[in-house]
Enzyme design. Sequence first.
Site, PDB file in Angstrom:
ATOM      1  N   SER A 280     -67.828 -39.049 -32.916  1.00 12.89           N
ATOM      2  CA  SER A 280     -69.101 -38.998 -32.220  1.00 12.89           C
ATOM      3  C   SER A 280     -69.005 -39.871 -30.993  1.00 12.89           C
ATOM      4  O   SER A 280     -68.384 -40.938 -31.027  1.00 12.89           O
ATOM      5  CB  SER A 280     -70.209 -39.506 -33.143  1.00 12.89           C
ATOM      6  N   ARG A 319     -68.299  11.365 -20.441  1.00 14.54           N
ATOM      7  CA  ARG A 319     -67.946   9.969 -20.147  1.00 14.54           C
ATOM      8  C   ARG A 319     -69.238   9.309 -19.692  1.00 14.54           C
ATOM      9  O   ARG A 319     -69.848   9.738 -18.709  1.00 14.54           O
ATOM     10  CB  ARG A 319     -66.894   9.906 -19.033  1.00 14.54           C
TER      11      ARG A 319
END
Lengths: 384, 384, 384, 384
Positions: A280, A319
């Site tokens: 930490s 497409r």
Amino acid sequence: MVSLLRALPATTPEMLAAFGDAALLRAALAFEAALAEAEAGAGVIPASHASAIGAACVEEHFEIGALAEAAAHAGTLAIPLVARLREVVAAADAGAAASVHKGATSQDVADTAVMLQAKSGLALIGRDLAVLRGDLAALARAHAETPMLARTLLQVALPTSFGLKVAGWLAGIDAAGARLAREAGGALAVQFGGAAGTRAGLGGQGGGQGAEVAHRMAAVLGLASPALPWQAQRDGIAGLGAALAILVGALAKMARDISLLAQGEVAEAFEPREAGRGGSSAMAHKRNPTGCQVVLSAALRAPGLAATLFATMPGEHERGLGGWQAEAPVLAELFLLAHGALSALVPVIAGLDVDALAMRRNLDAAGVGEDWGEAPEMVWRAVP
Amino acid sequence: MVSLLRALPATTPEMLAAFGDAALLRAALAFEAALAEAEAGAGVIPASHASAIGAACVEEHFEIGALAEAAAHAGTLAIPLVARLREVVAAADAGAAASVHKGATSQDVADTAVMLQAKSGLALIGRDLAVLRGDLAALARAHAETPMLARTLLQVALPTSFGLKVAGWLAGIDAAGARLAREAGGALAVQFGGAAGTRAGLGGQGGGQGAEVAHRMAAVLGLASPALPWQAQRDGIAGLGAALAILVGALAKMARDISLLAQGEVAEAFEPREAGRGGSSAMAHKRNPTGCQVVLSAALRAPGLAATLFATMPGEHERGLGGWQAEAPVLAELFLLAHGALSALVPVIAGLDVDALAMRRNLDAAGVGEDWGEAPEMVWRAVP
Amino acid sequence: MVSLLRALPATTPEMLAAFGDAALLRAALAFEAALAEAEAGAGVIPASHASAIGAACVEEHFEIGALAEAAAHAGTLAIPLVARLREVVAAADAGAAASVHKGATSQDVADTAVMLQAKSGLALIGRDLAVLRGDLAALARAHAETPMLARTLLQVALPTSFGLKVAGWLAGIDAAGARLAREAGGALAVQFGGAAGTRAGLGGQGGGQGAEVAHRMAAVLGLASPALPWQAQRDGIAGLGAALAILVGALAKMARDISLLAQGEVAEAFEPREAGRGGSSAMAHKRNPTGCQVVLSAALRAPGLAATLFATMPGEHERGLGGWQAEAPVLAELFLLAHGALSALVPVIAGLDVDALAMRRNLDAAGVGEDWGEAPEMVWRAVP
Amino acid sequence: MVSLLRALPATTPEMLAAFGDAALLRAALAFEAALAEAEAGAGVIPASHASAIGAACVEEHFEIGALAEAAAHAGTLAIPLVARLREVVAAADAGAAASVHKGATSQDVADTAVMLQAKSGLALIGRDLAVLRGDLAALARAHAETPMLARTLLQVALPTSFGLKVAGWLAGIDAAGARLAREAGGALAVQFGGAAGTRAGLGGQGGGQGAEVAHRMAAVLGLASPALPWQAQRDGIAGLGAALAILVGALAKMARDISLLAQGEVAEAFEPREAGRGGSSAMAHKRNPTGCQVVLSAALRAPGLAATLFATMPGEHERGLGGWQAEAPVLAELFLLAHGALSALVPVIAGLDVDALAMRRNLDAAGVGEDWGEAPEMVWRAVP
């Protein structure tokens, strides 16, 4: 996200490379080379053209920055790539340039390239999944008879064994791995349809070479060759994405349990200590479950990504516009997250710090007796 | 996705820079410098320390590759960044090193940095949104009385005017822009809570400096200063993400309509022609709606990303495990997609090729009469 | 989900009623009556027709089962509803039947009806949110100086006060409530565009009555009257859905914390005991956090639902195909989940069983000192 | 959503019944009866008890409204159900009441019941999917040589055949159907773990009956019997949800294409005319693609629902809080939407109104030549 600072905690350098620019360029070039080779084999183009094209399909002839800019402008990578490839080929064999990309279209390159990248990605996942499964099996057997408290709805329940908990994790991973392999079997296929998905433009008389070209390309590239081009049927990608999201979920199930066991008040199992990991910036005493954090983050991100791959399926006509184009970066992200999660969890399981005494102590404190049913034999049966 | 080839078609170099490594590093350093300045102002650290720290908070002292690797290992960027910053400060003023990052924690840096990046991102969006809105207003007025066919459920309906269609688009964009500004107002706040969210460790007697430090930092950084640290209350980020997704949806509404109008059989409006854009690698006659494609792709990807920001909200206790850590890359992705979509659409609207004759022709062919209700006056009222 | 057994644990009978068949029918009839009244006021139809229509717009004339079947077949509720309404009106006043639904279309009914239902739903949420906020404020003040352990990344961190934790919860709820009110302000609007969104068919000469009709309808129904019909601009619904999902997230933040505090090994706070709630079909000693369970379930379901409301935004032309039609049931589900979560949490907070001694004991056991920074004063400042 | 008016357009009465209250009650009772039968077979309880329990497990003894209310209060259906079942059994055979639900827990009932409902749902889908596939194959063959324009990126491309388009649809449906069958094979399993997942409480000496009981139950119920209870490994449900979402996507691909072909300016294919379907409340000339609308709506809702089933996977310990409880209504919703979409599309395909002349006309108008590559032979090969 084009940011190492944000990407690296969530994934691995290996998977970043597998889905990076260089790998994408190589995959697109592999498509063009394989196409030429297959077309030569099928008699569509001269063998000498295929040789010239194959020789030109090397990274060194292409500059990624320029390609990226041109592709962004053109709306597709294939246009600048093919243009540059023609230049390179023409420099060596002017006639061969006309045989470049013959009968193919941009999406053929894009789809096949993403499948080649997926194949690399799956190999990385498969390799690490095997390690994880071995470690889980060993852990389950080692603790088949280690009593601990089962917890349901986050409340004290009844006795179980730690080995049974681990055997459950392994069952989840086994199922997820099998699903991923199944989906890969269906999805990792060459795409070759040409401009309209009809395999026109091969210059054949009577046709029929399209299927042969596709088949030969598939063999060269190590991909499957489906009955039809799949440019407008996207279920393979959706299935692959779902399988990756489910794998992440199965990994996160373990991370959830381990992070809960590692709470200060429970203290039954911990991630292994590793220098510089889990600290930490404000509290020196912390031993944060950093591996679990990576996995749990991935599990929050994967569902929305997989959902996107379902949403893109109903594309327009031969497409679509916008749908399939959205898939490659999302599938890549799922590979990045899945491998990040897997790689974060492998060392956690391999070095899991199990405190059997704490398990015993918490079980005794709960006062729920000693009946753990068939826990040990369930482990022996499931993890022989 | 760390790939230019995949990222660039979907976003802009400007937004890539705003959320890139260098910008993140600068934002984190801006936090540390502002913290020191604020703490000096509040009497928590000596002014000379703040000066030394401020002087050290420059990009040149930091190497992104090394930081990225160390951050991936540590699980947080702040740990290696602060360590390196202490080194740099100590080299100039040994005593000042102890004042670096005082009272802050990793998440304070990470959350504030992402807000600084979001602020830059919002500025880019705001700038381009103003252009788009101006162009839409002009287009709506120019075509307030251009008759065309309204279409409902993808079927021929009744007459309307093209200006009314555009006025509707503008209304959607106006609402989305207003929401984004509102959410930014709430979310763009400094985060300063320290290790446990209590603003401990400021060394004060009687306390109270925490609020003052936060307030001063906010002023320096141009962010809001909320009543409480927000490390465990993530609704601001969720709201921002939702507003970006809704903006993308409003942009995509236009792209949907334009792409349908540009169909060969409809042919009423087209993206402007631009050299090298919208071509096909297989068909020379194509004029693909590439701008619309980018926007529609973004609209397929944004919902799942915003959903992730809702899903991360219920984090654990004072600082969660895995939830908030997942947010920054997802929020960044939403900014990338939103700006990509906006930037793709601005030139489409600015140069939209409207064929009023075709509109008239299709309307006549439909045989649905001439009654367009109050279409023109609706435009004049909505876009005065 | 048409199943009480599955719906009831997740929501409330009140919200089920607000979004039930009878309420929808009433809302649709309220639209038709308000339309007639507004059109009479604007001189579009005779006042006597409006009276006849208003008199016919009562539930008793309609049979929900038959309507549901006919609506499913027709693809929209309005068609059978209007047909039946015309019958009822004609029976009383043959001439008035022609004035039914004048100038309106199916989506006008559907969209306005869902807004009327949303208004009811918001009233229920607002009512219960006020209670929750009062209880949270009282709880925060009562425990402003109750020391407890802060936990970060599911690990022991440093001291804080329970009141500060609760003040954080309240800040999250306040922000979520404010956002919901803001979004409601924008979204709760009448929809009146007619067949093509042009407000044609009002029979006026010179037009202009459309705006007046819309304005009068809005006044009758207690809804806003926007500058343009919104049939093709769906950001209002998306914003409302997002605000509901964020509210659920803010509620779930509390449920997460409480369920973790209620773990046997932590035992710092518990849901109140209530006869018959939270039991186990297998273990008599269990005291399951059933309220938290409901809230956490809602938080897992809400993100995907809100995402759907973003995805539906890019509809086709003047009225889309499939998009807006998907919204009403999804928005309804979000209301059901949000009120279910809120209603489950209100009694949990009101009767929360806080064990300050256990908090003290766990804090002491952690050995992290006594420095809780500015925790109490932060509470006093935030919750005066 | 407990509203027929909103549910019916989106699903079928058959699937509503399969996931309705009565079906859920029957499934839960089937679990209890099968458990008793299996335990009698394994010697855990007397055969006479099993007979008494089996006789009591009939719907008539239970009142759904009361059960729903009690289940909502208790947080689980099993508690009031088992209490009532004990009453009914005791009335016939006082001693047998103690054998009710022996060794089982609430989640065992809930999970097994949802699998029984899923089995019914899959049968409905399988039945209709077979019809759809047959119709698609016939349509593909009939139009193998019907020329039409291929469209890419919503622009005119090159010639193809309508049969090839349909063959692509069929390929998508085949793949989706195969995936659904595979996932069902894995997911449709009995859940029997007891309070802590250890199969305790069977009263055996030496244990081992748990596996036998599970195996016998599975045989009675027609479900699989996995190596371990799956109460904490949820990938089966996630996989099933994904497969349903992908099926919906494959159906929506067809609906997308058909709705685009049915546009007035294209006019190449239409949904069959059906009295009262697809009308407009405002425009008599409309022929709306109502079947496509249902399918496209489903495709917008399914992704978020499937994502929820991924998100619930990382539950806590032996039985999670909030996660698995969220799954059943979401999975049910996916079944409702999938069957609604499938049932809406079957008649569209069966009666599709194909205008080959219009196809020819549009193709000619596009002026893109006659080269349709290998379109016909691709159809013959894919759909022999």
